[in-house]
Motif scaffolding. Sequence first.
Motif, mmCIF file in Angstrom:
data_model
loop_
_atom_site.group_PDB
_atom_site.id
_atom_site.type_symbol
_atom_site.label_atom_id
_atom_site.label_comp_id
_atom_site.label_asym_id
_atom_site.label_seq_id
_atom_site.Cartn_x
_atom_site.Cartn_y
_atom_site.Cartn_z
ATOM 1 N N GLN A 166 1.752 -1.185 -34.677
ATOM 2 C CA GLN A 166 1.143 -0.870 -33.393
ATOM 3 C C GLN A 166 -0.364 -0.775 -33.607
ATOM 4 O OE1 GLN A 166 3.121 2.781 -32.103
ATOM 5 N NE2 GLN A 166 4.378 1.610 -30.693
ATOM 6 N N ASN B 141 -3.304 0.266 -32.116
ATOM 7 C CA ASN B 141 -3.561 1.060 -30.915
ATOM 8 C C ASN B 141 -5.034 1.293 -30.624
ATOM 9 O OD1 ASN B 141 -0.820 1.319 -30.367
ATOM 10 N ND2 ASN B 141 -0.621 3.160 -31.630
ATOM 11 N N THR B 142 -5.917 0.623 -31.369
ATOM 12 C CA THR B 142 -7.348 0.711 -31.115
ATOM 13 C C THR B 142 -7.917 -0.699 -31.009
ATOM 14 O OG1 THR B 142 -7.655 0.911 -33.507
ATOM 15 C CG2 THR B 142 -7.739 2.946 -32.215
ATOM 16 N N GLU C 48 -6.749 -4.110 -32.937
ATOM 17 C CA GLU C 48 -6.244 -5.251 -32.179
ATOM 18 C C GLU C 48 -6.940 -6.535 -32.609
ATOM 19 O OE1 GLU C 48 -4.222 -7.436 -29.102
ATOM 20 O OE2 GLU C 48 -3.815 -5.571 -30.166
ATOM 21 N N ALA D 86 3.232 -3.611 -28.734
ATOM 22 C CA ALA D 86 2.094 -3.239 -27.894
ATOM 23 C C ALA D 86 2.481 -2.287 -26.769
ATOM 24 C CB ALA D 86 1.445 -4.497 -27.315
ATOM 25 N N SER E 255 2.602 1.014 -26.743
ATOM 26 C CA SER E 255 2.103 2.381 -26.855
ATOM 27 C C SER E 255 1.179 2.757 -25.692
ATOM 28 C CB SER E 255 1.343 2.539 -28.177
ATOM 29 O OG SER E 255 0.630 3.741 -28.213
ATOM 30 N N ARG F 65 -2.633 2.364 -26.327
ATOM 31 C CA ARG F 65 -3.315 1.101 -26.072
ATOM 32 C C ARG F 65 -3.909 1.062 -24.667
ATOM 33 N NH1 ARG F 65 -2.551 -3.338 -29.215
ATOM 34 N NH2 ARG F 65 -2.583 -4.709 -27.386
ATOM 35 N N GLU G 37 -7.189 2.645 -24.597
ATOM 36 C CA GLU G 37 -8.218 1.844 -25.255
ATOM 37 C C GLU G 37 -8.571 0.591 -24.451
ATOM 38 O OE1 GLU G 37 -9.706 1.713 -28.773
ATOM 39 O OE2 GLU G 37 -9.591 3.858 -28.401
ATOM 40 N N LEU H 164 -6.399 -1.879 -23.793
ATOM 41 C CA LEU H 164 -5.713 -3.014 -24.395
ATOM 42 C C LEU H 164 -4.478 -3.399 -23.583
ATOM 43 C CD1 LEU H 164 -5.912 -1.826 -28.122
ATOM 44 C CD2 LEU H 164 -7.437 -3.431 -26.950
ATOM 45 N N ASP I 159 -0.408 -4.998 -23.065
ATOM 46 C CA ASP I 159 0.909 -4.566 -23.550
ATOM 47 C C ASP I 159 1.731 -5.765 -24.029
ATOM 48 O OD1 ASP I 159 1.383 -5.750 -21.131
ATOM 49 O OD2 ASP I 159 2.607 -4.114 -20.324
#
Length: 400
Positions: free
Chosen positions: A132, A134-135, A139, A162, A164, A167, A170, A172, A174
Amino acid sequence: MNDIPDLPRVRVKPKFELRAIRHGAPWVYDNDLVLDRRTRKIEPGTLALLESNEREPIALIAFNAESKLAARVLDLDLSAEIDLPWLTRKIEAAFALRARMFDAPYYRLVHAEADGLPGVIIDLFGQIAVMQPNTAWAESNAPMIAEAVAQVTGATCVLKNAASRARLREGLDDASNVLLGSAPEAPVPVPMNGATYMADLIGGQKTGLFFDQRFNHAFAASLVRPGDQVLDVFCHVGGFGLAMLKAGAGAALAVDGSAAALALAEAGAKASDVAEQFETRQGDAFDTLSDLQNEGAQFDIVICDPPAFAPSKQALGQGLRAYERVARLAAPLVKPGGILGLCSCSNAAELSKFRASCERGIGRAGHRAKLIHTGFAGPDHPSLPGEMSSAYLKALFYAL
């Protein structure tokens, strides 16, 4: 000063205590940084230099002005290159630590900042790794991280999950995908505490399995006497129930709202050779607890392991009331002298507040209890000194 790279610079506000960074603090919040028009134009995930108010460079960071955790520390060596060798060294250290703890490659390999990789979660399922990122920096570097994981662990497949909530914070997407190798076509069997769990690495919750509860599963199993009747509420793929059956329980009832999770739990029971003693019930956990009480059901051990009812400070009050309600509904289902286990994976619900909610719920159910054990996430989920937000998991075991 020639070895200091030419990177964007982000300055802390005058009152920020820089010693925290030098002593291991993993990040700086956005409200402690000077976020002007220039810094807000920096692309999320960009490497930058954190500098003091006097413009002295302090640390190499990953920067995202759109995140509350805007500056994440990557290295105090300002000349460090965040490349494949750097990532490989981080993962080698994490892999070596887990090799001290576990005799098979089924565990959390990387636990974000605690393993020096901000926002990166990696769980290992034999030769398959699920990551994952997550930042924003993780990524953008996900393919290189996957390459480092494969080099260090021998993994033949690295999946990106993806799903989380982190994300979203941040900025981001999914979209999950395969970073390396080929995705498994079926759930993956995972040996743990004598049982076999079935993990859906593609469509399951989180990375497919909750490794953090392994030692709490083991403690619950250690309390089992031959023939005990046990109840596992919010069971996911059968975590507590299967472990207790393998320890000698006579029967386990597993409750969850997800039909897919219960199907995996049943497959795990079959793989663990305890299918005949394993029963599932799909439905809302609160309703099911009430229904079981109305039916006069009682169990020797009752475990409730709900999702994060208090994922943020804003949700804390409502979350604590939900934990209290779980305890109030679960306590009457425990036979006299039996055990009640109550868990929380909420960052915002610190241990003292979670315990107070549980004990208030037990009391309001008309029961008295004594706390016999407090469990946390396993050692493959390390937490940083001074950053107890990373110590999110709590498991309280009461004798009623």
